[in-house]
Design a protein around this motif. Structure first.
Motif, PDB file in Angstrom:
ATOM      1  N   MET A   1     117.106  53.075  20.776  1.00 26.96           N
ATOM      2  CA  MET A   1     116.976  54.487  21.157  1.00 26.96           C
ATOM      3  C   MET A   1     115.630  55.100  20.765  1.00 26.96           C
ATOM      4  O   MET A   1     115.097  55.945  21.484  1.00 26.96           O
TER       5      MET A   1
ATOM      6  N   TYR B   1     113.214  54.188  23.306  1.00 28.88           N
ATOM      7  CA  TYR B   1     113.534  54.939  24.535  1.00 28.88           C
ATOM      8  C   TYR B   1     112.905  56.330  24.481  1.00 28.88           C
ATOM      9  O   TYR B   1     112.248  56.764  25.431  1.00 28.88           O
TER      10      TYR B   1
ATOM     11  N   LEU C   1     116.677  51.154  26.738  1.00 29.24           N
ATOM     12  CA  LEU C   1     118.095  51.531  26.813  1.00 29.24           C
ATOM     13  C   LEU C   1     118.979  50.286  26.944  1.00 29.24           C
ATOM     14  O   LEU C   1     120.031  50.192  26.307  1.00 29.24           O
TER      15      LEU C   1
ATOM     16  N   LEU D   1     125.474  55.377  28.008  1.00 33.70           N
ATOM     17  CA  LEU D   1     124.028  55.667  27.975  1.00 33.70           C
ATOM     18  C   LEU D   1     123.502  56.203  29.312  1.00 33.70           C
ATOM     19  O   LEU D   1     122.299  56.416  29.466  1.00 33.70           O
TER      20      LEU D   1
ATOM     21  N   PRO E   1     122.096  49.777  31.317  1.00 34.02           N
ATOM     22  CA  PRO E   1     122.828  50.289  30.154  1.00 34.02           C
ATOM     23  C   PRO E   1     124.283  50.639  30.491  1.00 34.02           C
ATOM     24  O   PRO E   1     124.594  50.962  31.645  1.00 34.02           O
TER      25      PRO E   1
END
Lengths: 249, 230
Positions: free
Chosen positions: B197, B200, B192, B134, B130
């Protein structure tokens, strides 16, 4: 000779031992006969599956093996908790025998599964939850057996083995949860209503035959474990007495 | 030693001892960081044949690296105690089991996480991970994974410290047990990389749940292990 070793010897020798040997031989005969009957019923009395063909006959060994594999691991975990609560050698020997039989039957599942999968859905292996769970179970208890085999004998290894077995068993729901989110496919033979009366009969016979085989192997491993403990006790006894003789001299 | 304050104080003493021992010798940290470099180079030659070929392997490489680093860190943890007979001395302290577990677990965790900071940077240099924005999320899931790994690793390394084949047995026992954590970590990092999200957070929360189970279980079984190695 300590009372523990005497008690264990009573289980494997003497009058009671002879009776148990006879019962064991009967059991071996029964298991052999049941396996022959199972093979005959599976290959001669059940219809060929319309969709999966001849390879579907693996199912009659695959499913019972999986169930008895899980049974072996459960016995190992319960006996290990028993050992942690009240450390008795018998708990440890039962735990080892359970793990041994569990790994053996789980190994049969992992051999028969890919053969069936290859014919049914092309790949040998997928990331399907039940497959991954069975593989992880197998790995967990093989590592347990490796620690038991190479960790030497004695209180330390017994207690550590019990801890590892409990750890391994508690890990199973977590692995299941993790791999379930992956998704995948597995033949849902029974839920499709694709099982006829003859197939249920063959499955039942196969369950009984493999169940007897499980009991035979479990009993055998238990006897070997108890004899090993007795030999260990004798060794310790001899070492103690030779120490006493040396002290006197 | 009495009450929570006493336990916390003892944990702090053991934790600082762990950090001090590692800070003075740096045997685990330096070997671990050099191992990370080697691992990154090996994966570079083994996997990153071209830009297309390396897509999606970043999370897997990162977490496999973490697992390898963990076995380096835990391998020494209790062996050092036995070599110096420190464990025998610690056992003289009443109700030392809890502080010993938490101190060891956190000490191992700090050392492992500091090595992971180097590893993640090396892996990000070679494989797609990422973007910078992030990284807090990436480090959070790494921290969570490290916590679970350390709780398991502390018990297993204590259990095997007196075994002759401990170096061989440690990974054999540890790796199957950490599979759920590994799946959670790889999936969260993968989400990610893809920028998803919600996925995640799903996976990160699962790792939190695994951590909780492993911490409770490890704390209970650590007492049994310390009883056995006495």
């Amino acid at each position: 000779m300590g009372s523990r070793a005497e008690g264990e010897r009573a289980a494997v020798g003497g009058e009671g031992g002879r009776a148990s040997s006879r019962a064991f031989l009967l059991l071996v005969g029964g298991a052999g006969l049941a396996l022959v009957v199972a093979v005959v019923v599976i290959f001669h009395c059940t219809p060929q599956d319309a969709e999966l063909g001849f390879v579907q006959k693996i199912f009659y060994f695959h499913l019972p093996s999986a169930l008895y594999g899980y049974l072996g691991f459960t016995i190992c975990c319960v006996a290990s908790i028993g050992y942690l609560v009240r450390p008795r050698v018998i708990w440890d020997v039962v735990a080892q025998s359970g793990a041994f039989c569990g790994v053996l039957f789980c190994g049969m599942v992992l051999l028969s599964g890919p053969l069936w999968a290859r014919k049914s859905w092309e790949p040998w292996w997928t990331g399907e939850p039940r497959l991954v769970l069975t593989l992880v179970l197998f790995l967990l208890f093989v590592s347990y057996l490796l620690v038991r085999s190479f960790g030497g004998r004695g209180e330390l290894t017994r207690q550590i083995g019990a801890v590892l077995a409990v750890f391994g068993f508690a890990d199973i729901p977590l692995v299941h949860l993790a791999v379930k989110r992956w998704g995948g496919h597995h033949p849902r033979v029974i839920h499709q209503g694709g099982i006829s009366g003859e197939m249920w009969l063959a499955l039942g016979v196969s369950m009984v035959a493999l169940g007897l085989l499980f009991v035979v192997l479990f009993w055998l491993r238990l006897r070997v474990g108890l004899l090993e403990e007795e030999v260990e006790d004798l060794h310790r006894d001899i070492a103690d007495r030779s120490g006493l003789v040396e002290d006197r001299q | 030693m009495g009450g929570i304050r006493g336990e916390l104080g003892a944990t702090w003493v053991i934790l600082t001892k762990e950090i001090r021992v590692e800070w003075r010798s740096r045997e685990v940290w330096f070997t671990g960081v050099f191992f990370s470099l080697l691992l990154a180079v090996l994966f570079l030659f083994g996997l990153a044949t071209d830009a297309q070929g390396s897509r999606g392997v970043g999370p897997g490489v990162l977490w496999i690296g973490v697992v390898f680093l963990a076995s380096i860190a835990f391998g020494r943890s209790f062996v050092r105690e036995h070599e110096t007979r420190c464990l025998d001395a610690l056992r003289l302290v009443p109700s030392v089991c809890g502080p010993l577990f938490w101190g060891k677990c956190l000490g191992n965790g700090l050392v492992l996480f500091s090595m992971e900071l180097v590893l993640v940077w090396l892996v990000a240099a070679i494989f797609p991970l990422p973007g910078w924005s992030l990284w807090p999320a990436l480090l959070w899931v790494l921290l969570l994974g490290t916590l679970g790994l350390c709780s398991l690793g502390t018990v297993i390394s204590a259990a095997l410290a007196r075994f002759r084949l401990r170096e061989v047995l440690l990974p054999l026992v540890l790796y199957p047990l950490i599979i759920p954590l590994l799946i959670g970590g790889v999936k969260a990092t993968g989400a990610l990389v893809e920028g998803e999200m919600s996925a995640y957070w799903d996976w990160a929360n699962l790792v939190v749940a695994f951590d909780a189970v492993f911490l409770v279980l490890s704390r209970w079984l650590f007492g049994k292990v310390i009883e056995a190695v006495e």
